[in-house]
Motif scaffolding. Structure first.
Motif, PDB file in Angstrom:
ATOM      1  N   LEU A  95     -79.977 -15.217  33.750  1.00 46.44           N
ATOM      2  CA  LEU A  95     -80.190 -13.771  33.629  1.00 46.44           C
ATOM      3  C   LEU A  95     -81.105 -13.246  34.732  1.00 46.44           C
ATOM      4  CD1 LEU A  95     -80.764 -13.556  29.767  1.00 46.44           C
ATOM      5  CD2 LEU A  95     -78.606 -13.348  31.041  1.00 46.44           C
ATOM      6  N   GLU A  96     -80.594 -12.247  35.456  1.00 43.99           N
ATOM      7  CA  GLU A  96     -81.392 -11.538  36.447  1.00 43.99           C
ATOM      8  C   GLU A  96     -82.154 -10.409  35.759  1.00 43.99           C
ATOM      9  OE1 GLU A  96     -79.082 -11.601  40.629  1.00 43.99           O
ATOM     10  OE2 GLU A  96     -78.128 -10.386  39.098  1.00 43.99           O
ATOM     11  N   PRO A  97     -83.465 -10.342  35.883  1.00 41.44           N
ATOM     12  CA  PRO A  97     -84.225  -9.262  35.259  1.00 41.44           C
ATOM     13  C   PRO A  97     -84.092  -7.937  36.001  1.00 41.44           C
ATOM     14  CG  PRO A  97     -85.684 -10.725  36.455  1.00 41.44           C
ATOM     15  CD  PRO A  97     -84.330 -11.357  36.511  1.00 41.44           C
ATOM     16  N   SER A  98     -83.659  -7.986  37.259  1.00 36.93           N
ATOM     17  CA  SER A  98     -83.442  -6.773  38.050  1.00 36.93           C
ATOM     18  C   SER A  98     -82.332  -7.047  39.041  1.00 36.93           C
ATOM     19  CB  SER A  98     -84.729  -6.361  38.787  1.00 36.93           C
ATOM     20  OG  SER A  98     -85.184  -7.423  39.623  1.00 36.93           O
ATOM     21  N   ARG A  99     -81.742  -5.987  39.563  1.00 40.62           N
ATOM     22  CA  ARG A  99     -80.639  -6.141  40.520  1.00 40.62           C
ATOM     23  C   ARG A  99     -81.218  -6.182  41.928  1.00 40.62           C
ATOM     24  NH1 ARG A  99     -77.888  -2.524  36.663  1.00 40.62           N
ATOM     25  NH2 ARG A  99     -76.205  -3.730  35.688  1.00 40.62           N
ATOM     26  N   GLN A 100     -81.206  -7.361  42.540  1.00 36.48           N
ATOM     27  CA  GLN A 100     -81.769  -7.552  43.872  1.00 36.48           C
ATOM     28  C   GLN A 100     -80.685  -7.811  44.917  1.00 36.48           C
ATOM     29  OE1 GLN A 100     -84.817  -6.477  42.250  1.00 36.48           O
ATOM     30  NE2 GLN A 100     -85.377  -7.275  44.254  1.00 36.48           N
ATOM     31  N   ASP A 101     -79.423  -7.579  44.586  1.00 36.82           N
ATOM     32  CA  ASP A 101     -78.254  -7.775  45.444  1.00 36.82           C
ATOM     33  C   ASP A 101     -77.903  -9.263  45.519  1.00 36.82           C
ATOM     34  OD1 ASP A 101     -76.087  -7.170  47.188  1.00 36.82           O
ATOM     35  OD2 ASP A 101     -77.252  -5.577  48.135  1.00 36.82           O
ATOM     36  N   SER A 102     -76.849  -9.581  46.280  1.00 44.35           N
ATOM     37  CA  SER A 102     -76.235 -10.903  46.164  1.00 44.35           C
ATOM     38  C   SER A 102     -77.016 -12.033  46.835  1.00 44.35           C
ATOM     39  CB  SER A 102     -74.812 -10.866  46.723  1.00 44.35           C
ATOM     40  OG  SER A 102     -74.800 -10.487  48.090  1.00 44.35           O
ATOM     41  N   ALA A 225     -84.030 -20.224  57.099  1.00 43.81           N
ATOM     42  CA  ALA A 225     -84.072 -19.832  58.508  1.00 43.81           C
ATOM     43  C   ALA A 225     -84.008 -18.323  58.689  1.00 43.81           C
ATOM     44  CB  ALA A 225     -82.909 -20.496  59.253  1.00 43.81           C
ATOM     45  N   HIS A 226     -83.236 -17.635  57.834  1.00 43.63           N
ATOM     46  CA  HIS A 226     -82.957 -16.213  58.082  1.00 43.63           C
ATOM     47  C   HIS A 226     -83.677 -15.261  57.132  1.00 43.63           C
ATOM     48  CE1 HIS A 226     -79.940 -17.386  60.986  1.00 43.63           C
ATOM     49  NE2 HIS A 226     -79.353 -18.162  60.089  1.00 43.63           N
ATOM     50  N   VAL A 227     -83.821 -15.637  55.859  1.00 44.17           N
ATOM     51  CA  VAL A 227     -84.477 -14.737  54.892  1.00 44.17           C
ATOM     52  C   VAL A 227     -85.378 -15.583  53.972  1.00 44.17           C
ATOM     53  CG1 VAL A 227     -82.893 -12.756  54.827  1.00 44.17           C
ATOM     54  CG2 VAL A 227     -82.318 -14.838  53.561  1.00 44.17           C
ATOM     55  N   PRO A 228     -86.425 -16.174  54.514  1.00 49.85           N
ATOM     56  CA  PRO A 228     -87.278 -17.055  53.690  1.00 49.85           C
ATOM     57  C   PRO A 228     -87.901 -16.336  52.502  1.00 49.85           C
ATOM     58  CG  PRO A 228     -88.322 -16.546  55.803  1.00 49.85           C
ATOM     59  CD  PRO A 228     -86.903 -16.086  55.908  1.00 49.85           C
ATOM     60  N   GLU A 229     -88.134 -15.037  52.647  1.00 49.70           N
ATOM     61  CA  GLU A 229     -88.736 -14.294  51.541  1.00 49.70           C
ATOM     62  C   GLU A 229     -87.796 -14.236  50.329  1.00 49.70           C
ATOM     63  OE1 GLU A 229     -86.871 -11.310  54.403  1.00 49.70           O
ATOM     64  OE2 GLU A 229     -87.885 -13.260  54.470  1.00 49.70           O
ATOM     65  N   VAL A 230     -86.472 -14.185  50.577  1.00 48.09           N
ATOM     66  CA  VAL A 230     -85.502 -14.216  49.472  1.00 48.09           C
ATOM     67  C   VAL A 230     -85.539 -15.570  48.784  1.00 48.09           C
ATOM     68  CG1 VAL A 230     -83.035 -14.162  48.891  1.00 48.09           C
ATOM     69  CG2 VAL A 230     -83.988 -12.469  50.477  1.00 48.09           C
ATOM     70  N   LEU A 231     -85.540 -16.630  49.578  1.00 44.93           N
ATOM     71  CA  LEU A 231     -85.559 -17.980  49.021  1.00 44.93           C
ATOM     72  C   LEU A 231     -86.852 -18.241  48.246  1.00 44.93           C
ATOM     73  CD1 LEU A 231     -84.060 -20.691  48.840  1.00 44.93           C
ATOM     74  CD2 LEU A 231     -85.293 -21.392  50.911  1.00 44.93           C
ATOM     75  N   ASP A 232     -87.962 -17.805  48.780  1.00 43.68           N
ATOM     76  CA  ASP A 232     -89.238 -18.021  48.099  1.00 43.68           C
ATOM     77  C   ASP A 232     -89.261 -17.313  46.742  1.00 43.68           C
ATOM     78  OD1 ASP A 232     -90.099 -19.507  50.238  1.00 43.68           O
ATOM     79  OD2 ASP A 232     -91.337 -17.906  51.113  1.00 43.68           O
ATOM     80  N   ALA A 233     -88.768 -16.075  46.712  1.00 43.19           N
ATOM     81  CA  ALA A 233     -88.749 -15.326  45.443  1.00 43.19           C
ATOM     82  C   ALA A 233     -87.821 -15.981  44.429  1.00 43.19           C
ATOM     83  CB  ALA A 233     -88.320 -13.878  45.698  1.00 43.19           C
ATOM     84  N   ALA A 258     -87.893 -10.473  45.790  1.00 39.40           N
ATOM     85  CA  ALA A 258     -86.787 -10.724  46.717  1.00 39.40           C
ATOM     86  C   ALA A 258     -86.289  -9.402  47.298  1.00 39.40           C
ATOM     87  CB  ALA A 258     -85.633 -11.424  45.996  1.00 39.40           C
ATOM     88  N   PRO A 259     -86.246  -9.260  48.612  1.00 38.77           N
ATOM     89  CA  PRO A 259     -85.693  -8.035  49.199  1.00 38.77           C
ATOM     90  C   PRO A 259     -84.238  -7.835  48.766  1.00 38.77           C
ATOM     91  CG  PRO A 259     -86.830  -9.352  50.853  1.00 38.77           C
ATOM     92  CD  PRO A 259     -86.733 -10.208  49.626  1.00 38.77           C
TER      93      PRO A 259
END
Length: 484
Positions: A95-102, A225-233, A258-259
């Motif tokens: 379950l995603e608590p918010s919509r952060q895109d794909s 490599a490209h979006v570490p902030e997404v992976l970290d979140a 996550a952006p």
């Protein structure tokens, strides 16, 4: 959280792990698709099953696919669970608590798969697509999986049947060494105008289907490599996740970091590992009412009809009627007419994509029909408003066998329940009574009460609310087996 709650260990390592994304709201298919029942759970294309159910069955071949993971918004969790049960499909539900895109959803999928084995091949799928040849799809998934095992991030490129300006395109490049039929991606092309689409098709470009196959470790490396902030979140949200009934809830605070970005932009348009398999099976993302018209059967006048409909002198149109009402159309060509119990849409087919802007306007003006259906689904069944006025509201309620509403009370209204089918077990303060068909019970203002269906058939009743306020937020839940 112990990630073993996501039961991947039962999957053979040589199978593909399907991950079905179904968190969207499908506003371009309003008024059938709304926040309370998005298009992937509706039966506007197939009267027997939703596109979500059809998608789950498409990956039911155990020789090719493992037990799927469903990633959906928290508000849709009980619809997902019910439709899986109806289809007889076992799956893990995240379950995603918010919509952060794909991109965030794909990151969660890759991390889940890597816990089983870093080289697990993952297939990312949308829940709302229509595919006309299941066996051809399965063959394509097996072929593309070979490219994924070799370290490529594969996508399925659909051979175009028309110059569509509502799809993105893929320019295939040279063949991949040792992988017959698979190509490197030269580049991705954003949605063009019609003339640009014609040029792309003439040059051999393919539609971007949005299906991706990759090894978990490869996708994690590319996200890093490209979006570490997404992976970290995503990693933090998964590590702090909790179990809720049969669901895995991602941590809301971590996931919100996550952006909001798509996997196409975050990785696919940047990676040097992108590959494509050209495929020719019938496919549509049914993103607009015009697209729905294209995948439905037509009569000899080019009309696609659903429900109680009568036409005179009307051609090349989609007329969709829900409920008991009769919908009629005279003398029109190329239109969309969609009638539901509480809203009607009339649009030209050519401009049906603008329905999304219409919904934005409806929300801005606070029309409840923008997001809520008259029939609202709950984990125990559904309720549907019949009538509403000053100081009263009348609802029809259906409770599935074994279903149990929360123990609750109201400050501003009393309720009368009349059972019309089945047997109700009613808790009223300290008493528990059985109420049979054609019997009624009165629930005073402030009384603690609960409704349960102890029988083996659906329980149906009419609820009459009387009081100074009858809104849904006048519910004080004291106990709820569904964790709401």
């Amino acid at each position: 959280m112990d990630i073993r709650n996501i039961n991947l260990n039962k999957q053979a390592l040589d199978t593909v792990l399907p991950v079905i994304l179904c968190g969207g709201s499908g506003t371009r298919l309003w008024p059938v698709s709304r926040e309370s029942m998005p298009k992937q759970f509706s039966r506007m294309v197939n009267e027997q099953s939703s596109t979500f159910q059809t998608t789950t069955r498409r990956v039911s071949d155990e020789k090719t696919f493992g037990r799927p993971i469903i990633i959906t918004h928290v508000d849709a969790r009980f619809i997902v669970a019910e439709q899986l049960a109806q289809s007889g499909v076992a799956a893990e539900i995240v379950l995603e608590p918010s919509r952060q895109d794909s991109a965030a959803a794909v990151a969660v999928a890759a991390l889940c798969a890597a816990r089983r084995d870093p080289e697990t091949v993952v297939l990312i799928m949308a829940a709302d697509h229509v595919i006309g040849d299941t066996e051809a799809f399965r063959t394509a998934a097996r072929d593309a999986a070979e490219g994924a095992r070799a370290g490529h991030i594969m996508t399925l490129g659909i051979e175009p049947t028309r110059p569509a300006s509502d799809y993105g395109y893929i320019r295939p490049g040279p063949g991949l060494d040792g992988l017959p039929g698979l190509h490197a991606v030269e580049r991705f092309v954003e949605k063009p105008d019609t003339a640009g689409a014609e040029r792309l098709i003439a040059e051999g470009a393919l539609w971007n289907s949005g299906y991706f196959l990759f090894r978990a470790d490869v996708m994690i490396a590319e996200l890093e490599a490209h979006v570490p902030e997404v992976l970290d979140a995503a990693r933090a949200a998964l590590e702090a996740a909790t179990t809720d009934l049969d669901f895995v809830r991602l941590d809301a605070t971590a996931f919100a970091r996550a952006p909001k970005t798509s996997i196409d932009y975050a990785v696919m348009e940047r990676t040097s590992r992108a590959g494509v398999l050209p495929v020719s099976f019938p496919w549509s993302d049914v993103g607009t009412w015009d697209a729905v018209w294209q995948v439905l059967d037509h009569d000899d006048q080019g009309n696609a009809l659903r429900g109680r409909v009568e036409l005179v002198g009307t051609t090349n149109s989609l007329v969709h009627s829900e409920g008991e009402g009769l919908t009629t159309v005279v003398g029109l060509d190329g239109v969309v007419v969609v009638a539901t119990p509480d809203a009607v849409l009339v649009a030209s087919k050519a401009r049906s994509g603008e329905v999304k802007e219409l919904v934005t306007t409806l929300r801005r003006k606070a029309h409840p029909e923008a997001d809520a259906h008259r029939r609202m689904y709950r984990p125990w069944g559904w309720y549907q408003r019949i009538d509403i006025g000053e100081r009263f509201q009348v609802k029809r309620i259906m409770v599935t066998p074994g279903g149990r509403l929360s123990l609750q009370k109201h400050f501003h209204r009393a309720e009368h329940w009349v059972v019309v089918k089945g047997t109700a077990e009613v808790t009223l303060n300290e008493r528990v009574v059985l109420v049979h068909e054609n019997e009624a019970v009165y629930l005073p203002i402030g009384a603690m009460h609960r409704l349960t269906n102890p029988g083996k058939i659906p329980l149906e009743l009419i609820e009459v609310q009387v009081g100074s306020y009858t809104g849904e937020d006048d519910i004080i839940r004291l106990e709820d087996i569904y964790g709401r």
